[in-house]
Scaffold this active site. Structure first.
Site, PDB file in Angstrom:
ATOM      1  N   ASP A  33       0.850  -1.191   0.000  1.00 43.98           N
ATOM      2  CA  ASP A  33       0.000   0.000   0.000  1.00 43.98           C
ATOM      3  C   ASP A  33       0.886   1.241   0.000  1.00 43.98           C
ATOM      4  O   ASP A  33       2.064   1.185   0.364  1.00 43.98           O
ATOM      5  CB  ASP A  33      -0.885   0.028   1.247  1.00 43.98           C
ATOM      6  CG  ASP A  33      -1.994  -1.022   1.173  1.00 43.98           C
ATOM      7  OD1 ASP A  33      -2.464  -1.283   0.062  1.00 43.98           O
ATOM      8  OD2 ASP A  33      -2.366  -1.560   2.227  1.00 43.98           O
ATOM      9  N   ASP A 370      -4.754  -3.796   5.118  1.00 42.90           N
ATOM     10  CA  ASP A 370      -5.217  -3.308   6.414  1.00 42.90           C
ATOM     11  C   ASP A 370      -6.720  -3.448   6.594  1.00 42.90           C
ATOM     12  O   ASP A 370      -7.197  -3.706   7.686  1.00 42.90           O
ATOM     13  CB  ASP A 370      -4.788  -1.849   6.635  1.00 42.90           C
ATOM     14  CG  ASP A 370      -5.188  -0.941   5.479  1.00 42.90           C
ATOM     15  OD1 ASP A 370      -5.936  -1.396   4.591  1.00 42.90           O
ATOM     16  OD2 ASP A 370      -4.755   0.224   5.462  1.00 42.90           O
ATOM     17  N   ASP A 374      -9.244  -6.666   2.489  1.00 44.09           N
ATOM     18  CA  ASP A 374      -7.901  -7.065   2.048  1.00 44.09           C
ATOM     19  C   ASP A 374      -7.546  -8.479   2.490  1.00 44.09           C
ATOM     20  O   ASP A 374      -6.531  -9.024   2.050  1.00 44.09           O
ATOM     21  CB  ASP A 374      -6.853  -6.095   2.600  1.00 44.09           C
ATOM     22  CG  ASP A 374      -6.926  -4.722   1.943  1.00 44.09           C
ATOM     23  OD1 ASP A 374      -7.426  -4.649   0.809  1.00 44.09           O
ATOM     24  OD2 ASP A 374      -6.486  -3.738   2.565  1.00 44.09           O
TER      25      ASP A 374
END
Length: 638
Positions: A33, A370, A374
């Site tokens: 990310d 997170d 996901d």
């Protein structure tokens, strides 16, 4: 493994599944990310654009200390209506809070009003902190720089409905009502999404229809802002018709009822600067043969701009959006993914496709996550990595490793530790098996040659307990080679004895056995002729060979004189303790009859040390020749 996991935890990498430690050393791709992992996750509004004007915002962090400037750099003395409504929307459509330290400690009711400017205390002078989403915190700070505070607005604007943000809708809406006035819906979200819902625009305090030219101008503006590494949000509102007063709204509002026919208010550009340590970590990963891919929900221009600052996007690298992914089948994605370094505007389900495409190309993939959605991608990856601070419990349960600090650099540090742990396992095996092969060959060759047994059972047990055990344990906490992150990842199909480890064990064991047997024979036939003295010398030669050999086992790529002997002080201490205990067996009178030993004189020690050292020196010479030949062969192939 257990020692290595403890060391990784001190570097903020919490390993949940022990086999993941070995897999870390094989990682070839890390999908990360952007926000908070590659960047600092401290959002700060830098620019606000309304219909006919643009403004710059100064200040850093969550303190409201800063100014709003015109494009000429002039500080605004008064806030015009268009800018006020844009900032107002960001403050109202918000669930975050910013606090001065005293309020967080004491929780004093009404402190906001006491700290207002003009009351003797300026609340902008304190250090402020955030509770909530950093993006929303940045909007609160921008509003506070124009003296628009959420706590003040809550006294008059009653929240009567909310549509929370989610990754599918890419927007959030809050409906508020001032007593006696009609409700207003305030919306913030991705510019392309919010703009499609707008039919009007606020210009110079007047609501006018949104023309095609206005839409093109707004799109050009947010493309330019995104290309400057700004994360851009659009803000809008909808004023309910007067008839809405006749029936009160309830908190559960319909999306289609409030998010339509919106009035466009403006664009807010904020920056989340890259982590300095992430730049270094990405460079380290590249040297280690590990590719880093950014996977983010941000606009593609923002993702590309940040990735270039991080050194993630080379000249030939590509950036793909979630919309482009939807148009590609799995085969097309597999063919393209080797050239893609940035995925932008992706949904959680896209992450699963990315992981599968990489695995289909033979990559060992680490994937960060997170949010609740996901979880499948984190579970699908070879190494699932959850965020410790912002991650949900679902993602943490699906992961193999949790980052306590949400930092990309911690992932690279964990990969380094994983490689060190695997190398230490090989060192441990090389040392123990090499020593035991030496002992076995000493006994076997003496028996075949018809010689007396050079070692007694109690002497063999003593070596296995003391001289083998302590140094082997010290090897398990060796810090590893300094250039370990300059090597390519090893293959996960590689056996533990790969890369010639079995030959190293056999050859070193053979040298130790031969040297020990030579010492035994020389003392027995050319020396004192005493069997007890010959056994003591063979016993000592075997011990000293093993204690010297352990330093050679610290590296498979470098010789002893290249890495030094003081890189692992635990090992030095273990060797000294083992030597002291062996000397005790030789020179303490009460232990001599137990181990059937006799004291050695200077000449005998010289012979023992010569052959013990030779077994290690000769092995290093052979290693040097082998490595030189391998490099020469590789050069000839090129």
């Amino acid at each position: 493994l257990a020692v290595g996991v403890q060391r990784m935890s001190r570097r903020n990498a919490i390993v949940r599944h022990l086999p993941a430690v070995e897999t870390l050393g094989c990682a070839t791709v890390i999908c990360s990310d952007k926000t908070g992992t590659l960047t600092q996750n401290i959002m700060t509004v830098r620019e606000v654009r309304v219909a006919n004007a643009a403004y710059q915002v100064t200040g850093v962090g969550y303190s409201p200390k800063g100014d709003i400037l015109t494009t000429e750099g002039r500080r605004l003395s008064t806030i015009d209506e268009d800018l006020e409504y844009a900032l107002l929307a960001g403050v109202i459509c918000n669930n975050a809070r910013i606090y001065p330290p005293v309020e967080r400690r004491g929780g004093i009711k009404g402190l906001w009003r006491k700290l207002k400017p003009g009351n003797g205390n300026d609340r902008k002078d304190a250090e402020w902190s955030l509770v909530g989403d950093p993006t929303e915190g940045a909007l609160l700070v921008a509003g506070a720089k124009a003296d628009i505070y959420r706590e003040d607005l809550e006294l008059t604007h009653r929240v009567i409905g909310e549509l929370p943000f989610d990754s599918r809708r890419k927007r959030m809406t809050v409906v508020t009502q001032v007593p006696g006035q009609i409700p207003i819906a305030w919306t913030k979200g991705a510019p392309d999404v919010v703009l499609d819902l707008c039919t009007h625009i606020l210009k110079n305090g007047r609501v006018v229809p949104l023309s095609f030219g206005d839409r093109q101008k707004i799109r050009h503006q947010y493309e330019a802002m995104s290309s400057s590494a700004l994360r851009v949000l659009a803000v809008a509102r909808r004023q309910y018709p007067s008839a809405a007063l006749e029936r009160p709204l309830h908190r559960r509002i319909a999306e289609r009822e409030v998010e339509r026919e919106l009035t466009f208010l403006g664009l807010v550009g904020m920056i989340d600067p890259p982590r300095p340590e992430a730049v270094r970590a990405i460079a380290s990963a590249n040297r280690a043969g590990i590719r880093t891919i950014m996977v983010t929900g941000d606009h593609v221009n923002t993702a590309v701009a940040i990735s270039r600052e991080l050194g993630l996007l080379p000249g030939e690298g590509l950036a793909l959006t979630g919309a482009a992914l939807d148009k590609m089948d799995d085969r097309e994605l597999q063919n393209a993914i080797g050239r893609v370094n940035v995925f932008a505007r992706v949904q959680p389900e896209h992450k699963v496709r990315i992981v599968r495409a990489l695995k289909a190309q033979g990559e060992i993939v680490g994937m960060t996550g997170d949010g609740v959605n996901d979880g499948p991608a984190v579970k699908e990856a070879d190494i699932g990595i959850a965020m410790g601070r912002t991650g949900t419990d679902v993602t943490k349960e699906a992961s193999d490793m949790v980052l306590a600090d949400d930092n990309f650099a911690t992932i690279v540090a964990a990969v380094e530790e994983g490689r060190v742990i695997y190398d230490n396992i090989r060192k441990f095996i090389r040392y123990l098996l090499g020593c035991n092969v030496g002992e076995v060959l000493t006994m076997l060759l003496a028996t075949i040659a018809g010689l007396p047994l050079p070692l007694l059972p109690i002497q063999i047990l003593w070596m296995n307990l003391v001289t083998d055990g302590l140094p082997a344990i010290a090897l398990s906490i060796d810090p590893g080679d300094a250039d370990i992150m300059n090597r390519n990842p090893r293959s996960p199909q590689e056996g533990i004895f790969a890369r010639g480890l079995h030959l190293r064990i056999a050859s070193q064991g053979f040298l130790i056995g031969i040297c020990t047997l030579v010492v035994f024979a020389l003392e027995l036939f050319l020396g004192s002729g005493s069997l007890e003295s010959a056994r003591t010398m063979a016993f000592t030669a075997l011990v000293m060979s093993q204690l010297l050999f352990v330093f050679q086992c610290r590296s498979e790529e470098h010789r002893v004189w290249e890495i030094g002997i003081f890189g692992n002080l635990w090992l030095v201490g273990a060797v000294l303790i083992s030597m002291a205990m062996h000397l005790g067996v030789l020179y303490i009178p009460m232990l001599q009859p137990v181990f059937k030993t006799v004291p050695l004189v200077f000449g005998q020690w010289a012979l023992v040390l010569f052959f013990s050292g030779w077994s290690t020196i000769f092995a290093d010479i052979v290693l040097s020749i082998y490595q030189h030949a391998r490099r020469r062969l590789a050069w000839m192939r090129v």
